[in-house]
Each structure stands twice: as C-alpha cells, then as structure tokens.
Design a protein around this motif. Structure first.
Motif, PDB file in Angstrom:
ATOM      1  N   ASP A  26      -8.198  -0.018   1.478  1.00  0.00           N
ATOM      2  CA  ASP A  26      -8.679  -1.132   2.301  1.00  0.00           C
ATOM      3  C   ASP A  26      -9.296  -0.679   3.372  1.00  0.00           C
ATOM      4  O   ASP A  26     -10.135  -1.373   4.174  1.00  0.00           O
ATOM      5  CB  ASP A  26      -7.431  -2.101   2.291  1.00  0.00           C
ATOM      6  N   PRO A  40      -8.013 -10.251  -3.686  1.00  0.00           N
ATOM      7  CA  PRO A  40      -7.016 -10.788  -2.868  1.00  0.00           C
ATOM      8  C   PRO A  40      -5.761 -11.408  -3.831  1.00  0.00           C
ATOM      9  O   PRO A  40      -4.721 -11.535  -3.375  1.00  0.00           O
ATOM     10  CB  PRO A  40      -7.204 -11.892  -2.106  1.00  0.00           C
ATOM     11  N   GLU A  99       0.141  -6.142  -4.049  1.00  0.00           N
ATOM     12  CA  GLU A  99      -0.518  -6.153  -3.122  1.00  0.00           C
ATOM     13  C   GLU A  99       0.071  -7.279  -1.955  1.00  0.00           C
ATOM     14  O   GLU A  99      -0.205  -7.254  -0.893  1.00  0.00           O
ATOM     15  CB  GLU A  99      -1.769  -6.905  -3.419  1.00  0.00           C
ATOM     16  N   ASP A 111     -11.983 -14.058  -2.357  1.00  0.00           N
ATOM     17  CA  ASP A 111     -10.991 -14.766  -2.271  1.00  0.00           C
ATOM     18  C   ASP A 111     -10.860 -16.104  -2.991  1.00  0.00           C
ATOM     19  O   ASP A 111      -9.572 -16.465  -3.544  1.00  0.00           O
ATOM     20  CB  ASP A 111     -11.236 -15.353  -0.587  1.00  0.00           C
TER      21      ASP A 111
END
Length: 362
Positions: free
Chosen positions: A106, A197, A219, A252
């Motif tokens: 990331d 995500p 995550e 997203d």
C-alpha cells in the motif's frame, strides 16, 4: 523526348503530392507539421511510446513509491526514474523464468512479483534489496497472478497459479509466513487476483469470480481465525459468462473483470450483481480504475477509456503491439506520509513496448 516528358510528369506528380491539390505551400506545410505533431505525441489522447530498454515481452506494471515498475519475459524487472532501466535481468532466483505479474504494498515501498516455475520474490524500493522466495510450499507450477494488501513489513499476499490454487502469505517480523493452499473454484487456471478495500478477489478461466472477505484476509480487524482465511473464498459469479477472463480489479464500491471479445464485467457489491459491458474489439488483458478514470488495454495495442457508466471510447494508440499490463497514475491522496507519486498512466506489452500518458494535470 518521351523520357523527358515522363520525368516532367513524375516531378509534377511529386509536387502535387507534397503541396496538395488545394491551398498554398504555407498551408500545406502547416498541415504536415500538425500531422507530424500527432504522430510524435501519440495522438490527441496523450499516449506516447516511451523508450524501452528491452525487446522482451512485459506482462505487468505497477506504481511503487518512487515510480512505475514492470516485469516480464526471462525474469526481467524494469524500473523508471528519468528513464526506464533494467533492474533485474534474470528474476529473483537468477534464472530466466518469466515473471507474469507484479504488485506493490500500500505504501509502494515494496514490489512483489511472481511467474514461471514457482518464481516469487520482492524488491525493496528504498535500498534496492532483492529477496527470493521461489517455490514456496514446494509449489513450482507457474504463478499467474499476485496481489498485495497492507504496508511494507505487514503485508498480506495472495498468489494464484495455473492449477487453480491460491497460496496465502502474511509477512510477520519481516519474514513471509505461508498459509494454506486452497482452490476457490474447481481447479481452473486463475489468471487474475487483486486486493480491494473489501477483500481479495480472484477469477478463473471457467468464468468464475471469487471473494475472500477483508476481515478474513487480514486487512481490517482480523482475529485469530485468519489462519483459516484461505478456506473462506466465496463464489460470487459470474452467471452465464460467455468469454474467457483475463484480469480483475477491485475498488471501494465496484469490481471489474477484463475478458475476451472486448467484454468486461462490472460488479456492484451492494446488490451482488454482475453487468456485462461491451468495451470494444480485441481481448481485454487488463483493466484499472482510479477516481473517475477507468481504462482497459487489449490485444492489437488497443486502449479504452470509460466516459460514462456504460460508454467506452477507444483512444489513439502509438502501437499495434498487444498490451498486457496497466497502471494508473497515483495522486497525493493515494499515499500516506507524503510519499512520492508518479503522474503517469503506464501500459506495457509485447516486444517490450511501454506506453505512457502524463497525468500531472489530473
């Protein structure tokens, strides 16, 4: 006499060809200059054919902390500063096994890559350190795809192969810890896996799409049950898929699959529904989205951009070589702690072709 007449006619035809049947010499010169400008900058869409240090096919590209990186045939790893240069000639195991896919943490400080004969490793951007983890868990088949989530030193990795297997990996105390090897589908080749995500997503060549939820993939708010995360892949589609899948990307609130015959599939996680989209011609090889930008690349050097929810436009491309990898420009909002960004969209493909589009004005 006849020869001289022929020469005169030839000269006249050449003059007409150069000047044009209408307009002045100055107007014709201006038109030629405009044409030259279009050819030089790759067309009005802004894509240019960058100088590449190789003629080997490049399969994947990703943005690291300091710029884009690409991998490809013979274990090749390229990096770009002011220009593209070769970082690795022969892969993580000093072999010539082709690298099929590439992914970054990331924060962009570590780049992972995987490929033929179990080739697997990562490159630390800050110090140029290379680590070789080829054939983890004795797996020596071709790794087709790799995805990474999390920051450097705490990343979660998923690697998929031609046998339909996914290996999960978590970096702990600076070292990879290998988890289970599972088959989300029925054993068909998995050509694409991505980290979003909401978890990891994978596709296979039987038209299947699968998701591993974020809470299981580590995550967010992962519990002690994460060692069993690999068993929790769920089948989420695609119903009545009629084309071969090549790539998957997750954001997203949407997921895209790139497929053959110019067909893409769009997934709405809220409604758990897939919608097929006709993008264009050729087999789509990669698809990416960032903000309002959604692009896809295909065989024959084709580039497509989504203008609205369902309308796609083919962009002018400076190449006819097939494109296999795509990375979109990162903005300051995409990275933490003021890390550097690279304002370039990059596509790579056959014969070492590298296309770039400057997005500094985005």
């Amino acid at each position: 006499m006849i020869d001289r007449i022929d020469e005169t006619l030839f000269d006249a035809l050449e003059r007409v060809r150069d000047v044009g049947p209408l307009g002045t010499d100055d107007e014709a010169s201006d038109e030629r200059r405009d044409d030259d400008a279009v050819r030089t900058d790759g067309g009005s869409d802004g894509w240019t054919d960058a100088e590449s240090p190789t003629s080997r096919t490049l399969h994947g590209v990703v943005h690291g902390q300091d710029g884009p990186y690409a991998c490809g045939e013979g274990g090749l790893l390229l990096g770009r500063d002011d220009e593209w240069t070769i970082l690795l000639e022969r892969g993580p195991g000093v072999s010539d096994n082709t690298l099929r896919d590439i992914a970054a943490t990331d924060d962009g400080c570590r780049v992972w890559f995987a490929g033929d004969s179990g080739a697997l490793g990562y490159y630390d951007v800050a110090d140029g350190h290379l680590s070789d983890y080829t054939a983890p868990m004795e797996k020596t088949s071709t790794w087709e795809a790799i995805a990474v989530a999390g920051p450097t030193g705490e990343e979660h990795v998923r690697i998929a192969n031609g046998s339909g297997e996914v290996l999960d990996c978590t970096v702990e105390d600076g070292c990879p810890v290998w988890g289970d090897v599972v088959e989300p589908g029925g054993g068909s080749t998995i050509p694409g896996v991505t980290a979003g995500p909401n978890g990891f997503y994978a596709i296979d060549t039987s038209g299947g799409a699968y998701r591993e939820p974020a809470t299981l993939s580590g995550e967010s708010d992962a519990s002690d049950d994460t060692e069993d995360a690999g068993d929790e892949w769920e089948h989420i589609g695609v119903r009545n898929a009629e084309v071969d899948f090549q790539d998957v990307w997750a954001g997203d609130d949407e997921v895209f699959i790139a497929g053959a015959d110019g067909i893409a599939y769009w997934y709405d996680p809220d409604c758990e529904n897939w919608t097929p989209l006709h993008v264009g011609q050729g087999a789509l090889q990669a698809i990416r989205a960032r903000g309002s930008d959604t692009l896809a690349v295909a065989t024959g050097g084709r580039l497509y951009e989504r203008e609205a929810s369902i309308r796609w436009t083919e962009l002018e491309s400076p190449t006819e070589k097939s494109l296999f990898g795509l990375a979109l420009a990162r903005s300051s909002a995409d990275v933490d702690d003021g890390l550097a960004t690279a304002p370039l969209d990059v596509a790579v493909g056959a014969g070492g072709v590298v296309l770039e589009r400057d997005r500094s004005d985005r």
